[in-house]
Design an enzyme around this catalytic site. Structure first.
Site, PDB file in Angstrom:
ATOM      1  N   ASP A 131       6.402 -10.333  31.194  1.00 38.14           N
ATOM      2  CA  ASP A 131       7.567 -10.659  32.006  1.00 38.14           C
ATOM      3  C   ASP A 131       8.883 -10.874  31.270  1.00 38.14           C
ATOM      4  N   CYS A 186       3.268   6.768  48.721  1.00 38.41           N
ATOM      5  CA  CYS A 186       4.017   6.111  49.803  1.00 38.41           C
ATOM      6  C   CYS A 186       4.141   7.053  50.998  1.00 38.41           C
ATOM      7  N   CYS A 189       6.032   6.620  54.728  1.00 40.31           N
ATOM      8  CA  CYS A 189       6.160   5.200  55.089  1.00 40.31           C
ATOM      9  C   CYS A 189       7.502   4.627  54.603  1.00 40.31           C
ATOM     10  N   CYS A 196      12.654  -5.505  54.740  1.00 41.20           N
ATOM     11  CA  CYS A 196      13.305  -6.390  53.743  1.00 41.20           C
ATOM     12  C   CYS A 196      14.390  -7.208  54.439  1.00 41.20           C
ATOM     13  N   CYS A 212      18.178  -9.565  46.460  1.00 36.22           N
ATOM     14  CA  CYS A 212      16.768  -9.904  46.711  1.00 36.22           C
ATOM     15  C   CYS A 212      16.608 -11.429  46.855  1.00 36.22           C
ATOM     16  N   CYS A 240       9.818 -14.112  47.379  1.00 35.61           N
ATOM     17  CA  CYS A 240       9.648 -13.441  48.670  1.00 35.61           C
ATOM     18  C   CYS A 240       8.557 -12.383  48.495  1.00 35.61           C
ATOM     19  N   CYS A 243       8.172  -7.404  51.163  1.00 41.71           N
ATOM     20  CA  CYS A 243       7.986  -5.959  50.934  1.00 41.71           C
ATOM     21  C   CYS A 243       6.590  -5.631  50.439  1.00 41.71           C
TER      22      CYS A 243
HETATM   23  C1  B12 Z   1      14.439  -8.635  36.578  1.00 36.91           C
HETATM   24  C2  B12 Z   1      13.159  -8.761  37.373  1.00 36.91           C
HETATM   25  C3  B12 Z   1      13.243  -9.104  38.718  1.00 36.91           C
HETATM   26  C4  B12 Z   1      14.587  -9.189  39.456  1.00 36.91           C
HETATM   27  C5  B12 Z   1      15.095  -7.751  39.744  1.00 36.91           C
HETATM   28  C6  B12 Z   1      14.057  -6.848  40.415  1.00 36.91           C
HETATM   29  C7  B12 Z   1      13.994  -5.429  39.897  1.00 36.91           C
HETATM   30  N1  B12 Z   1      13.463  -4.557  40.715  1.00 36.91           N
HETATM   31  O1  B12 Z   1      14.379  -5.141  38.788  1.00 36.91           O
HETATM   32  C8  B12 Z   1      14.190 -10.010  40.718  1.00 36.91           C
HETATM   33  C9  B12 Z   1      14.451 -11.490  40.418  1.00 36.91           C
HETATM   34  C10 B12 Z   1      14.942  -9.670  42.002  1.00 36.91           C
HETATM   35  C11 B12 Z   1      12.690  -9.770  40.773  1.00 36.91           C
HETATM   36  C12 B12 Z   1      11.942  -9.889  41.918  1.00 36.91           C
HETATM   37  C13 B12 Z   1      10.568  -9.696  41.984  1.00 36.91           C
HETATM   38  N2  B12 Z   1       9.743  -9.524  40.935  1.00 36.91           N
HETATM   39 CO1  B12 Z   1      10.352  -9.193  39.124  1.00 36.91          CO
HETATM   40  N3  B12 Z   1      10.787  -8.742  37.358  1.00 36.91           N
HETATM   41  C14 B12 Z   1      11.908  -8.553  36.739  1.00 36.91           C
HETATM   42  C15 B12 Z   1      11.644  -8.134  35.269  1.00 36.91           C
HETATM   43  C16 B12 Z   1      11.858  -9.366  34.375  1.00 36.91           C
HETATM   44  C17 B12 Z   1      12.493  -6.959  34.766  1.00 36.91           C
HETATM   45  C18 B12 Z   1      12.501  -5.753  35.715  1.00 36.91           C
HETATM   46  C19 B12 Z   1      13.460  -4.699  35.251  1.00 36.91           C
HETATM   47  O2  B12 Z   1      13.412  -4.259  34.129  1.00 36.91           O
HETATM   48  N4  B12 Z   1      14.381  -4.299  36.152  1.00 36.91           N
HETATM   49  C20 B12 Z   1      15.301  -3.232  35.915  1.00 36.91           C
HETATM   50  C21 B12 Z   1      14.958  -2.106  36.857  1.00 36.91           C
HETATM   51  C22 B12 Z   1      15.939  -0.972  36.621  1.00 36.91           C
HETATM   52  O3  B12 Z   1      13.666  -1.719  36.470  1.00 36.91           O
HETATM   53  P1  B12 Z   1      12.361  -1.721  37.448  1.00 36.91           P
HETATM   54  O4  B12 Z   1      12.655  -2.338  38.760  1.00 36.91           O
HETATM   55  O5  B12 Z   1      11.207  -2.260  36.675  1.00 36.91           O
HETATM   56  O6  B12 Z   1      12.212  -0.187  37.694  1.00 36.91           O
HETATM   57  C23 B12 Z   1      11.902   0.689  36.622  1.00 36.91           C
HETATM   58  C24 B12 Z   1      10.739   1.572  36.971  1.00 36.91           C
HETATM   59  O7  B12 Z   1      10.184   1.204  38.200  1.00 36.91           O
HETATM   60  C25 B12 Z   1      11.355   2.935  36.964  1.00 36.91           C
HETATM   61  N5  B12 Z   1      11.078   3.807  38.068  1.00 36.91           N
HETATM   62  C26 B12 Z   1      11.616   3.807  39.266  1.00 36.91           C
HETATM   63  N6  B12 Z   1      11.185   4.865  39.920  1.00 36.91           N
HETATM   64  C27 B12 Z   1      10.356   5.552  39.112  1.00 36.91           C
HETATM   65  C28 B12 Z   1       9.620   6.698  39.319  1.00 36.91           C
HETATM   66  C29 B12 Z   1       8.834   7.167  38.274  1.00 36.91           C
HETATM   67  C30 B12 Z   1       8.061   8.419  38.507  1.00 36.91           C
HETATM   68  C31 B12 Z   1       8.805   6.482  37.039  1.00 36.91           C
HETATM   69  C32 B12 Z   1       7.978   6.954  35.937  1.00 36.91           C
HETATM   70  C33 B12 Z   1       9.528   5.319  36.881  1.00 36.91           C
HETATM   71  C34 B12 Z   1      10.290   4.865  37.939  1.00 36.91           C
HETATM   72  O8  B12 Z   1      12.759   2.825  36.965  1.00 36.91           O
HETATM   73  C35 B12 Z   1      13.144   1.575  36.517  1.00 36.91           C
HETATM   74  C36 B12 Z   1      13.687   1.729  35.133  1.00 36.91           C
HETATM   75  O9  B12 Z   1      12.962   2.622  34.438  1.00 36.91           O
HETATM   76  C37 B12 Z   1      10.136  -7.706  35.335  1.00 36.91           C
HETATM   77  C38 B12 Z   1       9.319  -7.948  34.057  1.00 36.91           C
HETATM   78  C39 B12 Z   1       9.542  -6.866  33.023  1.00 36.91           C
HETATM   79  N7  B12 Z   1       9.789  -7.252  31.797  1.00 36.91           N
HETATM   80  O10 B12 Z   1       9.475  -5.688  33.358  1.00 36.91           O
HETATM   81  C40 B12 Z   1       9.601  -8.523  36.527  1.00 36.91           C
HETATM   82  C41 B12 Z   1       8.551  -7.850  37.436  1.00 36.91           C
HETATM   83  C42 B12 Z   1       9.022  -6.453  37.726  1.00 36.91           C
HETATM   84  N8  B12 Z   1       8.620  -8.645  38.651  1.00 36.91           N
HETATM   85  C43 B12 Z   1       7.487  -8.805  39.246  1.00 36.91           C
HETATM   86  C44 B12 Z   1       7.320  -9.438  40.505  1.00 36.91           C
HETATM   87  C45 B12 Z   1       5.898  -9.830  40.897  1.00 36.91           C
HETATM   88  C46 B12 Z   1       8.433  -9.695  41.325  1.00 36.91           C
HETATM   89  C47 B12 Z   1       8.406 -10.150  42.792  1.00 36.91           C
HETATM   90  C48 B12 Z   1       7.290  -9.576  43.637  1.00 36.91           C
HETATM   91  C49 B12 Z   1       8.355 -11.691  42.802  1.00 36.91           C
HETATM   92  C50 B12 Z   1       8.426 -12.356  44.161  1.00 36.91           C
HETATM   93  N9  B12 Z   1       7.399 -12.289  44.984  1.00 36.91           N
HETATM   94  O11 B12 Z   1       9.400 -12.982  44.492  1.00 36.91           O
HETATM   95  C51 B12 Z   1       9.820  -9.672  43.276  1.00 36.91           C
HETATM   96  C52 B12 Z   1       9.758  -8.226  43.835  1.00 36.91           C
HETATM   97  C53 B12 Z   1      11.097  -7.633  44.111  1.00 36.91           C
HETATM   98  C54 B12 Z   1      11.053  -6.121  44.119  1.00 36.91           C
HETATM   99  N10 B12 Z   1      10.862  -5.519  45.275  1.00 36.91           N
HETATM  100  O12 B12 Z   1      11.174  -5.490  43.053  1.00 36.91           O
HETATM  101  C55 B12 Z   1       6.352  -8.121  38.491  1.00 36.91           C
HETATM  102  C56 B12 Z   1       5.972  -6.807  39.191  1.00 36.91           C
HETATM  103  C57 B12 Z   1       4.494  -6.546  39.357  1.00 36.91           C
HETATM  104  C58 B12 Z   1       4.241  -5.246  40.057  1.00 36.91           C
HETATM  105  N11 B12 Z   1       3.042  -5.090  40.606  1.00 36.91           N
HETATM  106  O13 B12 Z   1       5.070  -4.354  40.122  1.00 36.91           O
HETATM  107  C59 B12 Z   1       7.017  -7.937  37.052  1.00 36.91           C
HETATM  108  C60 B12 Z   1       6.549  -6.720  36.277  1.00 36.91           C
HETATM  109  C61 B12 Z   1       6.691  -9.237  36.259  1.00 36.91           C
HETATM  110  C62 B12 Z   1       5.268  -9.232  35.694  1.00 36.91           C
HETATM  111  N12 B12 Z   1       5.139  -9.232  34.375  1.00 36.91           N
HETATM  112  O14 B12 Z   1       4.289  -9.207  36.389  1.00 36.91           O
HETATM  113  N13 B12 Z   1      12.207  -9.376  39.565  1.00 36.91           N
HETATM  114  S1  SF4 Z   2       5.513  -0.281  52.359  1.00 33.47           S
HETATM  115 FE1  SF4 Z   2       6.922   0.648  50.902  1.00 33.47          FE
HETATM  116  S2  SF4 Z   2       5.819   0.640  48.965  1.00 33.47           S
HETATM  117 FE2  SF4 Z   2       4.292   0.338  50.580  1.00 33.47          FE
HETATM  118  S3  SF4 Z   2       3.549   2.410  51.068  1.00 33.47           S
HETATM  119 FE3  SF4 Z   2       5.227   1.928  52.474  1.00 33.47          FE
HETATM  120  S4  SF4 Z   2       7.017   2.792  51.456  1.00 33.47           S
HETATM  121 FE4  SF4 Z   2       5.435   2.625  49.905  1.00 33.47          FE
HETATM  122  S1  SF4 Z   3      11.110  -9.406  47.593  1.00 32.83           S
HETATM  123 FE1  SF4 Z   3      11.198  -7.404  48.609  1.00 32.83          FE
HETATM  124  S2  SF4 Z   3      11.423  -7.859  50.794  1.00 32.83           S
HETATM  125 FE2  SF4 Z   3      11.904  -9.734  49.703  1.00 32.83          FE
HETATM  126  S3  SF4 Z   3      14.137  -9.668  49.506  1.00 32.83           S
HETATM  127 FE3  SF4 Z   3      13.283  -8.810  47.616  1.00 32.83          FE
HETATM  128  S4  SF4 Z   3      13.190  -6.616  47.954  1.00 32.83           S
HETATM  129 FE4  SF4 Z   3      13.482  -7.592  49.958  1.00 32.83          FE
END
Ligand code: B12
Ligand code: SF4
Ligand code: SF4
Length: 309
Positions: A131, A186, A189, A196, A212, A240, A243
């Site tokens: 994380d 997905c 869907c 959200c 978020c 939250c 989603c």
């Molecule tokens: C910053 C962060 C947040 C922020 C920003 C969210 C975000 N989407 O970035 C906030 C605080 C909002 C947040 C919320 C949550 N988070 Co968070 N968060 C992080 C953190 C620390 C960094 C994520 C990051 O780098 N973000 C930058 C964006 C650009 O990157 P990304 O979302 O990961 O997306 C990358 C890939 O998905 C990729 N991608 C997108 N499309 C595609 C398609 C293909 C084909 C490929 C290859 C890649 C790809 O593109 C992005 C960049 O490369 C990680 C831990 C970590 N070190 O990774 C945890 C992490 C992502 N979080 C996690 C969790 C559990 C949550 C929550 C569910 C918590 C909750 N219940 O409240 C929510 C979910 C929100 C959501 N829908 O994403 C888990 C996810 C587990 C999982 N199964 O995915 C992580 C991995 C922590 C962990 N170690 O378990 N989070």
């Molecule tokens: S709810 Fe969102 S992540 Fe889950 S299958 Fe549907 S589109 Fe994909």
């Molecule tokens: S955790 Fe998912 S449903 Fe909840 S506010 Fe963030 S993106 Fe929206």
């Protein structure tokens, strides 16, 4: 059997012994495509006030900057889906925070994992992350063939959904690599986007972190949550799950077996009124090992005040 194959088998067996539900391995390489996605996310300001996301860009996209000579990225998933539900009167708390803080739980597993690798394989240099480090954990999990990135941004497994923590071990050891899942399950869907509460899910699997509820209730350190969000939080006090709760793949979620994730009774049972009456002293005692500590007592009070009808 080649040495790489033998070591891979050993690592996958160790992962299961430490209670991890999935283990996949990807070749350590620069993440050029992800670098572009991350850069655009940052440039658009979708990280809000999470300034730490701007730091260490080079480390985030290149595992060899974190572990010199890195050859492999091992991704491990740990299930946190709880058997128990919160009572109807309780302010909503994300399921990942029901029990003890996963950072501590997973960090200690990763430490032992590395020690055991060194004992059984010989000298292996590596580091474990969960994380908080500059590692794109979802991307590595996808590359390791464990699942796909859903429209809600989460890593989803076909067998048991998305309620998993992700951890990574970056090591300087050559291993056998898993094939990434090329397909996205997905389909048509759009449930997560439609449901959200704050419209934080954009197109192309991009999450507007600054909208978020998880960001507002945990990461935002301001004394107040912006008024524009008023009445949108659907009673979420910490994090939250909407989603993920609405995602059809999570009907395959199974309850976790991690003792440390046993829910803290107060999380399941306290009503909003009980929370409002809580003193800082009791908060610190009850939640001393909980992820709720991150929001601090004042943050929880701010969130409670904000979701009040
Ligand atoms: C910053 C962060 C947040 C922020 C920003 C969210 C975000 N989407 O970035 C906030 C605080 C909002 C947040 C919320 C949550 N988070 Co968070 N968060 C992080 C953190 C620390 C960094 C994520 C990051 O780098 N973000 C930058 C964006 C650009 O990157 P990304 O979302 O990961 O997306 C990358 C890939 O998905 C990729 N991608 C997108 N499309 C595609 C398609 C293909 C084909 C490929 C290859 C890649 C790809 O593109 C992005 C960049 O490369 C990680 C831990 C970590 N070190 O990774 C945890 C992490 C992502 N979080 C996690 C969790 C559990 C949550 C929550 C569910 C918590 C909750 N219940 O409240 C929510 C979910 C929100 C959501 N829908 O994403 C888990 C996810 C587990 C999982 N199964 O995915 C992580 C991995 C922590 C962990 N170690 O378990 N989070
Ligand atoms: S709810 Fe969102 S992540 Fe889950 S299958 Fe549907 S589109 Fe994909
Ligand atoms: S955790 Fe998912 S449903 Fe909840 S506010 Fe963030 S993106 Fe929206």
């Amino acid at each position: 059997m080649s040495t790489a194959e033998k070591n891979t088998n050993l690592i996958k067996a160790l992962a299961a012994n430490y209670g991890f539900d999935y283990c996949g391995i990807a070749k350590a390489q620069r993440l050029d495509e992800d670098a572009r996605r991350l850069e655009s996310w940052l440039n658009k300001g979708l990280h809000g006030s999470m300034q730490y996301m701007e730091n260490h860009f080079d480390l985030r996209i290149d595992p060899s900057k974190l572990v010199p000579g890195a050859r492999s990225v091992i991704t491990l998933l740990l299930n946190y889906f709880p058997e128990q539900k919160q009572s109807e009167a309780a302010p909503k708390i994300s399921k990942y925070a029901f029990g003890n803080d996963y950072h501590e739980v997973i960090r200690s597993k990763l430490k032992l994992f590395l020690v055991e690798m060194n004992e059984q394989i010989g000298e292996v240099h590596g580091r474990g992350f969960v994380d908080s480090a500059p590692v794109l954990e979802r991307t590595w999990a996808q590359k390791a063939g464990i699942g796909w990135i859903g429209k809600n941004g989460n890593l989803i497994t076909k067998q048991s959904g998305s309620f998993f923590f992700i951890a990574t071990l970056i090591v300087d050891l050559e291993l056998e690599y898993d094939n990434a899942i090329a397909k996205d399950y997905c389909g048509t869907c759009t449930k997560c986007i439609d449901e959200c509460p704050t419209d934080a899910i954009l197109s192309d699997k991009i999450i507007d972190g600054s909208k978020c509820i998880s960001y507002f209730t945990i990461e935002l350190k301001d004394a107040l949550i912006p008024d524009a969000q008023k009445d949108k939080f659907d009673n979420w006090m910490f994090g939250c799950d909407t989603c993920q709760d609405v995602c059809p793949w999570n009907r395959f979620s199974k309850s976790n077996n991690e003792i440390a994730f046993t829910p803290i009774p107060e999380i399941l049972n306290l009503s909003t009124n009980d929370w409002e009456a809580m003193t800082e002293e009791s908060f610190k005692t009850i939640f001393k090992n909980s992820p709720l500590k991150r929001a601090k007592f004042e943050g929880i009070k701010r969130n409670l005040n904000f979701i009040k009808k």
